[in-house]
Design a protein around this motif. Structure first.
Motif, PDB file in Angstrom:
ATOM      1  N   MET B 285      68.330 -59.029 -44.965  1.00 58.87           N
ATOM      2  CA  MET B 285      67.596 -58.739 -43.610  1.00 58.87           C
ATOM      3  C   MET B 285      68.804 -58.840 -42.434  1.00 58.87           C
ATOM      4  N   MET B 286      69.591 -59.727 -42.547  1.00 61.99           N
ATOM      5  CA  MET B 286      70.537 -59.760 -41.335  1.00 61.99           C
ATOM      6  C   MET B 286      71.341 -58.285 -41.249  1.00 61.99           C
ATOM      7  N   MET B 287      71.371 -57.688 -42.388  1.00 62.41           N
ATOM      8  CA  MET B 287      71.975 -56.109 -42.321  1.00 62.41           C
ATOM      9  C   MET B 287      71.375 -55.408 -41.187  1.00 62.41           C
ATOM     10  N   PHE B 288      70.105 -55.546 -40.726  1.00 59.51           N
ATOM     11  CA  PHE B 288      69.547 -54.851 -39.545  1.00 59.51           C
ATOM     12  C   PHE B 288      70.253 -54.780 -38.663  1.00 59.51           C
ATOM     13  N   ILE B 289      71.073 -56.022 -38.337  1.00 59.77           N
ATOM     14  CA  ILE B 289      71.832 -56.036 -36.914  1.00 59.77           C
ATOM     15  C   ILE B 289      73.064 -54.774 -37.146  1.00 59.77           C
ATOM     16  N   PRO B 290      74.010 -55.006 -38.099  1.00 58.84           N
ATOM     17  CA  PRO B 290      75.205 -53.962 -38.034  1.00 58.84           C
ATOM     18  C   PRO B 290      74.451 -52.495 -38.435  1.00 58.84           C
ATOM     19  N   VAL B 291      73.318 -52.524 -38.993  1.00 60.90           N
ATOM     20  CA  VAL B 291      72.802 -51.057 -39.351  1.00 60.90           C
ATOM     21  C   VAL B 291      72.358 -50.421 -38.042  1.00 60.90           C
ATOM     22  N   ILE B 292      71.493 -51.233 -37.172  1.00 59.31           N
ATOM     23  CA  ILE B 292      71.106 -50.717 -35.995  1.00 59.31           C
ATOM     24  C   ILE B 292      72.245 -50.289 -35.049  1.00 59.31           C
ATOM     25  N   THR B 293      73.178 -51.192 -34.773  1.00 59.64           N
ATOM     26  CA  THR B 293      74.229 -51.350 -33.764  1.00 59.64           C
ATOM     27  C   THR B 293      75.216 -49.996 -34.270  1.00 59.64           C
ATOM     28  N   ILE B 294      75.289 -49.727 -35.503  1.00 56.21           N
ATOM     29  CA  ILE B 294      76.094 -48.639 -35.934  1.00 56.21           C
ATOM     30  C   ILE B 294      75.288 -47.217 -35.906  1.00 56.21           C
ATOM     31  N   GLY B 295      73.930 -47.283 -36.039  1.00 53.08           N
ATOM     32  CA  GLY B 295      73.133 -46.225 -35.892  1.00 53.08           C
ATOM     33  C   GLY B 295      73.107 -45.908 -34.331  1.00 53.08           C
ATOM     34  N   ILE B 296      73.214 -46.897 -33.635  1.00 53.48           N
ATOM     35  CA  ILE B 296      72.890 -46.478 -32.191  1.00 53.48           C
ATOM     36  C   ILE B 296      74.115 -45.883 -31.515  1.00 53.48           C
ATOM     37  N   ASN B 297      75.383 -46.211 -32.296  1.00 49.41           N
ATOM     38  CA  ASN B 297      76.617 -45.794 -31.876  1.00 49.41           C
ATOM     39  C   ASN B 297      76.900 -44.302 -32.333  1.00 49.41           C
ATOM     40  N   HIS B 298      76.471 -44.095 -33.667  1.00 49.07           N
ATOM     41  CA  HIS B 298      76.323 -42.696 -34.279  1.00 49.07           C
ATOM     42  C   HIS B 298      75.640 -41.819 -33.413  1.00 49.07           C
ATOM     43  N   HIS B 299      74.348 -42.309 -33.456  1.00 51.35           N
ATOM     44  CA  HIS B 299      73.339 -41.252 -33.003  1.00 51.35           C
ATOM     45  C   HIS B 299      73.410 -41.185 -31.354  1.00 51.35           C
ATOM     46  N   MET B 300      73.560 -42.056 -30.714  1.00 48.64           N
ATOM     47  CA  MET B 300      73.832 -41.970 -29.172  1.00 48.64           C
ATOM     48  C   MET B 300      74.821 -40.797 -28.798  1.00 48.64           C
ATOM     49  N   THR B 301      75.959 -41.126 -29.932  1.00 50.83           N
ATOM     50  CA  THR B 301      77.262 -40.164 -29.488  1.00 50.83           C
ATOM     51  C   THR B 301      76.742 -38.737 -29.424  1.00 50.83           C
ATOM     52  N   MET B 302      76.037 -38.531 -30.903  1.00 53.11           N
ATOM     53  CA  MET B 302      75.489 -37.140 -31.138  1.00 53.11           C
ATOM     54  C   MET B 302      74.463 -36.556 -30.005  1.00 53.11           C
ATOM     55  N   LEU B 303      73.784 -37.586 -29.407  1.00 55.00           N
ATOM     56  CA  LEU B 303      72.638 -36.850 -28.455  1.00 55.00           C
ATOM     57  C   LEU B 303      73.251 -35.950 -27.499  1.00 55.00           C
ATOM     58  N   GLY B 304      72.613 -34.970 -27.428  1.00 56.69           N
ATOM     59  CA  GLY B 304      72.959 -33.792 -26.428  1.00 56.69           C
ATOM     60  C   GLY B 304      73.788 -32.659 -27.218  1.00 56.69           C
ATOM     61  N   SER B 305      74.357 -33.039 -28.373  1.00 54.30           N
ATOM     62  CA  SER B 305      75.131 -32.199 -28.876  1.00 54.30           C
ATOM     63  C   SER B 305      75.229 -31.456 -30.158  1.00 54.30           C
ATOM     64  N   PHE B 306      73.578 -31.617 -30.606  1.00 56.59           N
ATOM     65  CA  PHE B 306      73.026 -31.308 -31.764  1.00 56.59           C
ATOM     66  C   PHE B 306      73.227 -29.769 -32.093  1.00 56.59           C
TER      67      PHE B 306
END
Lengths: 209, 494
Positions: B285-306
């Motif tokens: 369950m604690m894995m939600f923390i890294p997964v969400i932070t890594i997800g935000i980092n990857h997907h926010m970087t992609m935002l606007g560049s799809f």
């Protein structure tokens, strides 16, 4: 090498060392003290594997039975293991003190085998089932282990080294290609003995809770 | 000068990218070529296993191909053969690029790659011959294991050497992950072998060691390498910096701390003290923390560049990988819950999840690395954009079909198993059509692999003539025409 680099290497080392200690080393201390219990008739439970059963355990492992069969009973109220008659009680660490390597398994493409020996004590049933699962369980997806048997047709003599007592008659309605009798080879016999010996029904006190 | 300032100062002259790539060409190509060879073998072994589960008489008279042998060969060639060499090639090239150094000890690393391949081959043959140790994921007979571990030691040495003699003034998040992998993996293998096959622990503690390893070999080896690749490739292709440095730091350390403990959820309901399982559930369950932070980092970087997804093969695979990382990690965390495990624990659901993660997240990121790096390593371009498109869509649809069919079948299978009124063989009959769908998914994945292999074989061949522009997904390439022109050119030379 700067302190930051060393911090990184040491930090990641500590993360794995912590889980290794917490999950394996500490529980192992706890389990290491477990001893077999004395039964009323003076024998003990569990007993180490030896002879045919030990050899059969090797066959079980080399045929990869674990990829479809578990050997663990979940407690009452969690799943339907006991209601399916796979066991009479939940499995506990003491059941496994002589298991090396463990064969707990994670798949039930086939049914659980923790106590198959008490469910199916018949050597004939096991032989027929292993030779061709369709004989006993039509629709099963278990592979045939025909290579663990010598096939005999009407009038064939006994294979070398086999005893008349080893011969298993195939019921007439199931006979195919003229094969009427089977003789398990050495490995087949050992596997059948191992399966017949699988029995985790002895009521250990800690499993009652 | 303070230590801090010293670290900021480059420790020598930076090596140009071209020089880095030249030093890496042979080493990395050999690792990646091996990985694709094993991917093909693993896919074929998986297909045979899959067919056997709905048609048990398929190749039924060969003992060495019985389900219980070909099935572990499938997973071991996938995780060690494909995963091990794909991740090692990625590690070496990425670390060299990010450290701006040449790859050290190339001869040693090439020898290591050869030894590793021999190890996987010997181990697989051993299992097919019935010499499996019987410990899941560590089935290879003990004589094969040194051949897997020793080459990895070479990679660890090379990695440390690059990291500590780096010319770059700072470290990038991918480098932390790569460093961590080389610390974790050797400890993981040695400790797990010691605790299971070498008999250092007894009884059910072996099972804990087994699943501590089985889960971590994915979580502390495949996953960090995949994340490192995503962190490198996404910003690189779209030309934007990563969304947040601080988030990447949080994501790294929370991943390092929590993933370790998650493995015991593979034993939920098993004969173990409740606390060992609880620890696994909490870790998951604690894995939600890294997964969400890594997800935000990857997907926010992609935002606007799809829009780059239309053209860049690298980005398509990298984005597929990073998106499935988020999805499959969410799935994995939820899966660890006891109420979920009561239904799905012993079913095909788990198999669906593993393939979703390995073929939806890890494999696409390794493919993305190869699509990005191979033209730079060889000086050739990919010969066919169409084959890349086939590879991509096969990977996407094959994985989706596989995971969808297996997870759905697994849930129903589990619910039916928990109802004792339903005869077991009815459940077997229920799963059959889904297992056939899985075979279809396997065939789709195999087609994608073959498309990629053709492109890969062509790119490593030396060519006189070259495509001068990069192969983007909307380009048309005529490889035959190129070969004809090359022939003409050779004749003119004579």
């Amino acid at each position: 090498m700067t302190s930051r680099n060393i911090g990184l290497a040491l930090g990641v080392f500590l993360t794995i060392a912590a889980s290794l200690t917490g999950l394996i080393i500490i529980p192992n201390w706890q389990f290491r003290e477990l001893q077999p219990v004395k039964k009323a008739d003076g024998t003990q439970y569990p007993v180490p594997y030896f002879g045919e059963q030990l050899k059969g355990r090797g066959v079980y492992i080399d045929q990869g039975c674990i990829y479809c069969h578990s050997q663990q009973i979940r407690m009452k109220g969690y799943g339907a293991d006991i209601r399916r008659n796979w066991g009479t009680r939940r499995s506990v660490p003491r059941d496994y003190i002589f298991e090396k390597p463990h064969q707990l398994g994670t798949m039930r493409t086939g049914p659980d085998l923790a106590s198959i020996g008490s469910r199916q004590p018949s050597a004939v049933w096991h032989a027929l089932h292993l030779y061709n699962p369709q004989f006993t369980s039509p629709g099963s997806t278990m592979p045939r282990f025909a290579y663990l048997f010598s096939e005999m047709k009407e009038g064939d003599g006994l294979p070398a080294g086999a005893f008349p007592a080893d011969v298993i008659k195939i019921p007439p309605q199931l006979q195919q290609n003229g094969v009427t009798q089977l003789v398990p080879n050495e490995r087949g016999k050992a596997l059948i003995e191992y399966l017949r010996g699988l029995n985790k029904t002895f009521p250990l006190p800690e499993a009652a809770q | 000068m303070s230590e801090e300032a010293l670290e900021m100062a480059p420790q020598g002259e930076a090596v140009s990218r071209i020089e880095v790539d030249r030093s890496a060409e042979w080493v990395v190509t050999i690792y990646w070529a091996s990985s694709l060879f094993w991917l093909l073998i693993a896919t074929l072994a998986g297909l045979i296993s899959s067919v056997k589960l709905h048609s048990p008489d398929f190749l039924g008279s060969y003992e060495w191909l019985t389900f219980g042998r070909i099935r572990p060969v499938h997973w071991d060639t996938a995780i060690y053969g494909f995963g091990g060499t794909a991740a090692s090639g990625t590690l070496l090239w990425l670390q060299a690029r990010l450290c701006q150094t040449r790859i050290p000890f190339p001869a040693l690393l090439i020898a290591g790659g050869v030894i590793f391949n021999v190890g996987v081959l010997l181990g697989s043959i051993g299992v097919l011959m019935g010499q499996s140790t019987g410990v899941e994921t560590l089935e290879f007979p003990l004589y094969a294991m040194p051949l897997l571990v020793i080459p990895y030691v070479f990679i660890v040495i090379a990695n440390f050497r690059m990291y500590f003699t780096r010319r770059s003034s700072h470290t990038y998040v991918s480098q932390w992950y790569l460093m961590a992998v080389t610390v974790w993996f050797p400890i993981l293998v040695l400790a797990a072998e010691a605790c299971t096959n070498l008999g250092a622990v007894d009884g059910v503690a072996q099972a804990v060691a087994n699943w501590w390893y089985g889960h971590n070999v994915v979580g502390l080896f495949a996953t960090p390498t995949g994340i490192a690749a995503a962190y490198y490739l996404i910003p690189k292709v779209i030309g934007k910096p990563i969304h947040s440095y601080h988030l990447s730091l949080l994501g790294f350390w929370s991943n390092a701390i929590f993933y370790n403990w998650a493995g015991t959820h593979h034993l939920t309901g098993g004969p173990l003290p409740a606390w060992t399982i609880t620890v696994g559930v909490v870790g998951s369950m604690m894995m939600f923390i890294p997964v969400i932070t890594i997800g935000i980092n990857h997907h926010m970087t992609m935002l606007g560049s799809f829009h780059h997804l239309k053209t860049s093969p690298t980005l398509r695979f990298a984005v597929m990988g990073s998106m499935v990382y988020t999805l499959s990690s969410f799935q994995g965390s939820l899966e660890s819950l006891r109420s979920h495990q009561e239904i799905t624990h012993f079913t095909h659901y788990t198999i669906g999840h593993v393939h979703f993660g390995m073929y939806g997240f890890f494999a696409p990121l390794m493919f993305a690395m190869m699509y990005y790096a191979m033209p730079r390593l060889t000086g050739n371009e990919w010969s066919s954009a169409r084959l890349i498109r086939i590879h991509f869509w096969c990977t996407l649809f094959g994985t989706a079909l596989y995971a969808g069919a297996m997870c759905w079948a697994g849930i129903r299978q589990g619910q039916m198993m928990n109802d004792p009124a339903i005869p077991f063989l009815n459940i077997v009959a229920f799963t059959k059509p889904y297992l056939m769908l899985r075979t279809l998914a396997g065939l789709i994945l195999l087609s994608g692999t073959i498309a990629f292999l053709i492109n890969f074989v062509r790119i490593v061949q030396p060519h006189k003539l070259r495509f001068v522009t990069p192969t983007l997904l909307n380009t048309e390439r005529d490889y035959k025409l190129l070969l004809e022109k090359e022939k003409e050119l050779k004749q003119n030379d004579k």
